[in-house]
Design a protein around this motif. Structure first.
Motif, PDB file in Angstrom:
ATOM      1  N   ALA A 131       0.806  -1.217   0.000  1.00 13.43           N
ATOM      2  CA  ALA A 131       0.000   0.000   0.000  1.00 13.43           C
ATOM      3  C   ALA A 131       0.843   1.272   0.000  1.00 13.43           C
ATOM      4  O   ALA A 131       0.335   2.356  -0.272  1.00 13.43           O
ATOM      5  CB  ALA A 131      -0.919   0.003   1.225  1.00 13.43           C
ATOM      6  N   LEU A 132       2.133   1.159   0.288  1.00 12.19           N
ATOM      7  CA  LEU A 132       2.940   2.351   0.578  1.00 12.19           C
ATOM      8  C   LEU A 132       3.665   3.012  -0.593  1.00 12.19           C
ATOM      9  O   LEU A 132       3.702   4.239  -0.655  1.00 12.19           O
ATOM     10  CB  LEU A 132       3.985   2.021   1.649  1.00 12.19           C
ATOM     11  CG  LEU A 132       3.651   2.365   3.091  1.00 12.19           C
ATOM     12  CD1 LEU A 132       4.804   1.974   3.993  1.00 12.19           C
ATOM     13  CD2 LEU A 132       3.335   3.846   3.259  1.00 12.19           C
ATOM     14  N   PRO A 133       4.313   2.286  -1.512  1.00  9.60           N
ATOM     15  CA  PRO A 133       5.333   2.944  -2.332  1.00  9.60           C
ATOM     16  C   PRO A 133       4.878   4.170  -3.123  1.00  9.60           C
ATOM     17  O   PRO A 133       5.485   5.241  -2.996  1.00  9.60           O
ATOM     18  CB  PRO A 133       5.823   1.824  -3.258  1.00  9.60           C
ATOM     19  CG  PRO A 133       5.619   0.585  -2.439  1.00  9.60           C
ATOM     20  CD  PRO A 133       4.342   0.817  -1.696  1.00  9.60           C
ATOM     21  N   LEU A 134       3.850   4.067  -3.951  1.00 11.37           N
ATOM     22  CA  LEU A 134       3.491   5.206  -4.806  1.00 11.37           C
ATOM     23  C   LEU A 134       3.079   6.407  -3.970  1.00 11.37           C
ATOM     24  O   LEU A 134       3.538   7.533  -4.206  1.00 11.37           O
ATOM     25  CB  LEU A 134       2.387   4.830  -5.790  1.00 11.37           C
ATOM     26  CG  LEU A 134       2.017   5.915  -6.810  1.00 11.37           C
ATOM     27  CD1 LEU A 134       1.662   5.302  -8.156  1.00 11.37           C
ATOM     28  CD2 LEU A 134       0.866   6.788  -6.326  1.00 11.37           C
ATOM     29  N   VAL A 135       2.224   6.190  -2.973  1.00  9.25           N
ATOM     30  CA  VAL A 135       1.743   7.333  -2.191  1.00  9.25           C
ATOM     31  C   VAL A 135       2.844   7.919  -1.318  1.00  9.25           C
ATOM     32  O   VAL A 135       2.942   9.139  -1.164  1.00  9.25           O
ATOM     33  CB  VAL A 135       0.500   6.972  -1.349  1.00  9.25           C
ATOM     34  CG1 VAL A 135      -0.685   6.701  -2.258  1.00  9.25           C
ATOM     35  CG2 VAL A 135       0.744   5.797  -0.417  1.00  9.25           C
ATOM     36  N   SER A 136       3.681   7.071  -0.734  1.00 11.02           N
ATOM     37  CA  SER A 136       4.726   7.595   0.147  1.00 11.02           C
ATOM     38  C   SER A 136       5.832   8.285  -0.654  1.00 11.02           C
ATOM     39  O   SER A 136       6.359   9.317  -0.224  1.00 11.02           O
ATOM     40  CB  SER A 136       5.303   6.497   1.041  1.00 11.02           C
ATOM     41  OG  SER A 136       5.884   5.470   0.283  1.00 11.02           O
ATOM     42  N   LEU A 137       6.183   7.741  -1.809  1.00  8.41           N
ATOM     43  CA  LEU A 137       7.176   8.409  -2.655  1.00  8.41           C
ATOM     44  C   LEU A 137       6.645   9.757  -3.143  1.00  8.41           C
ATOM     45  O   LEU A 137       7.379  10.754  -3.182  1.00  8.41           O
ATOM     46  CB  LEU A 137       7.546   7.523  -3.851  1.00  8.41           C
ATOM     47  CG  LEU A 137       8.425   6.308  -3.543  1.00  8.41           C
ATOM     48  CD1 LEU A 137       8.500   5.382  -4.750  1.00  8.41           C
ATOM     49  CD2 LEU A 137       9.831   6.733  -3.116  1.00  8.41           C
ATOM     50  N   THR A 138       5.366   9.798  -3.512  1.00  5.96           N
ATOM     51  CA  THR A 138       4.765  11.057  -3.955  1.00  5.96           C
ATOM     52  C   THR A 138       4.821  12.095  -2.839  1.00  5.96           C
ATOM     53  O   THR A 138       5.253  13.235  -3.037  1.00  5.96           O
ATOM     54  CB  THR A 138       3.301  10.841  -4.382  1.00  5.96           C
ATOM     55  OG1 THR A 138       3.251   9.882  -5.438  1.00  5.96           O
ATOM     56  CG2 THR A 138       2.674  12.139  -4.862  1.00  5.96           C
ATOM     57  N   ALA A 139       4.374  11.694  -1.648  1.00  7.00           N
ATOM     58  CA  ALA A 139       4.341  12.631  -0.523  1.00  7.00           C
ATOM     59  C   ALA A 139       5.748  13.054  -0.108  1.00  7.00           C
ATOM     60  O   ALA A 139       5.999  14.234   0.188  1.00  7.00           O
ATOM     61  CB  ALA A 139       3.605  11.997   0.652  1.00  7.00           C
ATOM     62  N   TRP A 140       6.676  12.098  -0.062  1.00  9.74           N
ATOM     63  CA  TRP A 140       8.058  12.405   0.328  1.00  9.74           C
ATOM     64  C   TRP A 140       8.692  13.385  -0.657  1.00  9.74           C
ATOM     65  O   TRP A 140       9.306  14.382  -0.255  1.00  9.74           O
ATOM     66  CB  TRP A 140       8.876  11.119   0.399  1.00  9.74           C
ATOM     67  CG  TRP A 140      10.310  11.334   0.792  1.00  9.74           C
ATOM     68  CD1 TRP A 140      11.376  11.577  -0.038  1.00  9.74           C
ATOM     69  CD2 TRP A 140      10.839  11.354   2.131  1.00  9.74           C
ATOM     70  NE1 TRP A 140      12.525  11.739   0.691  1.00  9.74           N
ATOM     71  CE2 TRP A 140      12.230  11.612   2.026  1.00  9.74           C
ATOM     72  CE3 TRP A 140      10.281  11.167   3.390  1.00  9.74           C
ATOM     73  CZ2 TRP A 140      13.060  11.692   3.139  1.00  9.74           C
ATOM     74  CZ3 TRP A 140      11.114  11.248   4.506  1.00  9.74           C
ATOM     75  CH2 TRP A 140      12.483  11.504   4.373  1.00  9.74           C
ATOM     76  N   GLN A 141       8.551  13.101  -1.941  1.00 12.44           N
ATOM     77  CA  GLN A 141       9.173  13.970  -2.942  1.00 12.44           C
ATOM     78  C   GLN A 141       8.533  15.356  -2.964  1.00 12.44           C
ATOM     79  O   GLN A 141       9.211  16.361  -3.188  1.00 12.44           O
ATOM     80  CB  GLN A 141       9.124  13.289  -4.310  1.00 12.44           C
ATOM     81  CG  GLN A 141      10.079  12.096  -4.368  1.00 12.44           C
ATOM     82  CD  GLN A 141       9.833  11.138  -5.515  1.00 12.44           C
ATOM     83  OE1 GLN A 141       9.109  11.440  -6.466  1.00 12.44           O
ATOM     84  NE2 GLN A 141      10.428   9.954  -5.430  1.00 12.44           N
ATOM     85  N   ALA A 142       7.225  15.419  -2.681  1.00 14.02           N
ATOM     86  CA  ALA A 142       6.544  16.715  -2.636  1.00 14.02           C
ATOM     87  C   ALA A 142       6.976  17.532  -1.417  1.00 14.02           C
ATOM     88  O   ALA A 142       7.378  18.697  -1.544  1.00 14.02           O
ATOM     89  CB  ALA A 142       5.035  16.519  -2.616  1.00 14.02           C
TER      90      ALA A 142
END
Length: 319
Positions: A131-142
């Motif tokens: 459940a984590l990679p796409l949403v967490s990478l998006t939020a982290w990079q933002a």
């Protein structure tokens, strides 16, 4: 002539045309073979994200089908290609395929460069990790790479109970920020649980008139949200929109107000996954999973997700 061995097959959720959830069909397709520097991963859990149903309906970056959707997953290394030293068969990994053209996670197996994966955090099962990679990478990079959130700063997260939003809240809190989050009133208890300091009901309150002196805004919605968010910023603040296209008024208005405006797309990054794993292992980040469905119910996952009423993430399990 000698006979050749039949290539192993796998199940995958494919679509042959654009349209509603009913275009998604589980098919048997050849199992891929890892090339140099790639790994073959047996998928144990894969996310369904808003970008999946948008691409299903209108093609998005991918154009016309056929294609298999899905960008992020958790699984087990089945086989490694020549040159892969980081992983061995049997290793638990999670990661995001290159967005947008690396799609294909809604299947039993996927091949991708080893550099896109990291070891799955020990404290997470496959569903949680998937459940984590796409949403967490998006939020982290933002919030970290683009907005450079610092302790004590004020951060506004739109759709704070959604997939990207609820992870962004936790990342902002882990960096010491004061977090304001928009969501319908029924989700405010959830927002407080994950750390939101000021929940705002966007249906009842015009946040663009009431919220002020914000250092960074994460816009997960697009449309006029991007431009309206600029009004909430202090001088020098930043709005990061994860919707990559929109009106140039966003940039013009930012210049007029003396603030910054960025549109971004998420990048596959092992380095960022390792930073995210550290937050997980410090119990500062966890994905909320709204629903877990088998691969052959991918269409139902799309239907549920498209209602916009789910809290957290939708996850498919191929087995």
């Amino acid at each position: 002539m000698s006979s050749h061995t039949d290539q192993p097959t796998m199940r995958a959720v494919r679509q042959e045309s654009l349209g509603g959830p009913e275009v998604l069909v589980v098919v048997d397709t050849p199992r891929p073979t890892p090339r140099t520097n790639e790994i073959l991963v047996r998928v144990e859990a894969a996310s369904v994200n808003p970008t999946d149903w948008k691409h299903r309906a209108n093609g998005g970056f991918l154009g016309e089908p056929p294609f298999v959707l899905g960008w992020d997953l958790s699984g087990v290394v089945e086989e490694v290609g020549i040159g892969v030293a980081r992983f061995s068969p049997g290793d638990r990994v999670f990661g995001m395929l290159s967005y947008p053209f690396g799609h294909g996670a809604h299947a039993e197996y996927v091949t991708a460069p080893a550099a896109w994966f990291a070891p799955t955090p020990a404290s997470l099962d496959h569903v949680q990790a998937g459940a984590l990679p796409l949403v967490s990478l998006t939020a982290w990079q933002a919030l970290v790479e683009n907005a450079d959130i610092q302790p004590g700063q004020r951060v506004l997260v739109h759709a704070a109970a959604g997939g990207v939003g609820h992870v962004a809240v936790q990342i902002a809190k882990a960096r010491g920020a004061h977090v304001i989050g928009t969501a319908s009133s029924g989700k405010h208890d959830f927002l407080r649980e994950i750390g939101v300091d000021e929940p705002i009901d966007y249906r009842e309150v015009d946040w663009s008139e009431t919220v002020r002196d914000v250092d960074a805004v994460l816009d997960t919605i697009g449309g006029d949200y991007s431009t309206r968010s600029l009004r909430t910023l202090r001088s020098g603040g930043i709005v990061v929109s994860i919707l990559p296209v929109g009106s140039d008024d966003f940039y013009r208005e930012a210049d007029t107000l003396g603030v910054r405006a960025i549109r971004m797309l998420v990048d596959a990054s092992r380095h960022d996954l390792l930073s995210i794993s550290e937050l997980v292992e410090r119990s500062e980040l966890r994905a909320t999973v709204a629903e877990v469905l088998p691969l052959d119910q991918a269409a139902e996952a799309h239907r549920l997700g498209e209602t916009g009423r789910t809290t957290g993430k939708m996850v498919l399990t191929p087995r």
